[in-house]
Scaffold this active site. Structure first.
Site, PDB file in Angstrom:
ATOM      1  N   CYS A   1     101.136 105.029 -35.701  1.00 24.01           N
ATOM      2  CA  CYS A   1     100.728 104.460 -34.408  1.00 24.01           C
ATOM      3  C   CYS A   1      99.797 103.289 -34.638  1.00 24.01           C
ATOM      4  O   CYS A   1      98.906 103.353 -35.499  1.00 24.01           O
ATOM      5  CB  CYS A   1     100.041 105.539 -33.567  1.00 24.01           C
TER       6      CYS A   1
ATOM      7  N   HIS B   1     107.435 108.459 -28.039  1.00 25.12           N
ATOM      8  CA  HIS B   1     106.097 108.153 -28.533  1.00 25.12           C
ATOM      9  C   HIS B   1     105.317 107.322 -27.511  1.00 25.12           C
ATOM     10  O   HIS B   1     104.160 107.627 -27.188  1.00 25.12           O
ATOM     11  CB  HIS B   1     106.216 107.399 -29.858  1.00 25.12           C
ATOM     12  N   GLU B   2     105.957 106.273 -26.981  1.00 26.33           N
ATOM     13  CA  GLU B   2     105.278 105.397 -26.019  1.00 26.33           C
ATOM     14  C   GLU B   2     105.069 106.095 -24.665  1.00 26.33           C
ATOM     15  O   GLU B   2     104.021 105.911 -24.023  1.00 26.33           O
ATOM     16  CB  GLU B   2     106.064 104.104 -25.829  1.00 26.33           C
TER      17      GLU B   2
ATOM     18  N   HIS C   1     101.975 108.111 -24.619  1.00 25.37           N
ATOM     19  CA  HIS C   1     100.754 107.328 -24.411  1.00 25.37           C
ATOM     20  C   HIS C   1     100.399 107.232 -22.926  1.00 25.37           C
ATOM     21  O   HIS C   1      99.211 107.183 -22.563  1.00 25.37           O
ATOM     22  CB  HIS C   1     100.920 105.919 -24.973  1.00 25.37           C
TER      23      HIS C   1
END
Length: 212
Positions: free
Chosen positions: A128, A170-171, A174
């Site tokens: 990351c 993954h994004e 966030h």
């Protein structure tokens, strides 16, 4: 699927003016934006990286365009494949993902939502831009179907799988204040060790695809 459009249509609510702090952040940086860092040895529960990001579709389009421009400069400078607005200090539901179809185009997704995810999961290595020098394995759905808006407000549905689906997940994490280190399968490793193990696994798959 036809019913998806019903969720996106209707009278548009009044556009919101973003906070002055966020506008100032974009205005003072002509180059890449600063990437917010998360220190695993000194976790900060008040960090923007731990905040549930706000819906972005009602933000004014000129602001979304400026945010997109700043995020694209940042992603290009960092050499990453994905970036979420909270990573540059702005708690809005906007992500960038570099397509893995050979085009390397960068897709901007406003208010992305996962509609479906495969039952099949696969482990893979992740790192990351907000957590320097380390990486680890995370189990993710192999395939996704998601909905998002573009910068002009147009609605889209996208199907994605494998490495690209991992980037999206993954994004998207966030945007909900979740970091990949929260989902590790195994230890957090120095980034060079992670890259060595990743290359070993790629070589093994190339020799025997059944090993995947």
């Amino acid at each position: 699927m036809a019913g998806l459009g019903l969720l996106l249509d209707g009278c548009a609510p009044r556009a919101l003016t973003p906070p002055r702090r966020d506008m100032d952040l974009l205005a003072i940086h002509e180059g890449p934006l600063p990437i917010v860092q998360w220190l695993t040895e000194q976790p900060d529960p008040g960090s923007v990286l731990r905040r549930h990001a706000d819906d972005a579709a009602r933000l004014r389009r000129w602001y979304l365009a400026a945010l997109d421009d700043g995020m694209r400069r940042t992603l290009a400078a960092a050499g990453g494949v994905g970036l979420a607005a909270p990573q540059v200090g702005i708690p809005s539901r906007v992500i960038l993902v570099q397509r893995q179809d050979g085009s390397e185009d960068v897709l901007t997704c406003v208010d992305p939502v996962i509609l479906e995810r495969s039952d099949e999961e696969v482990e893979g290595w992740e790192a990351c831009l907000s957590i320097r020098g380390v990486g680890g394995k995370v189990s993710r759905a192999r395939a996704l179907r998601l909905r998002y808006r573009d910068l002009d407000g147009g609605a889209h549905v996208l199907e994605t799988r494998d490495w690209e689906a991992r980037i999206f997940q993954h994004e998207l994490d966030h945007l909900d204040g979740v970091l990949y280190v929260d989902k590790l399968v195994g230890p957090l490793l120095p980034i060079e060790e992670m890259r060595r193990l990743r290359e070993e696994e790629k070589a093994a798959v190339a020799r025997d695809p059944a090993a995947r």
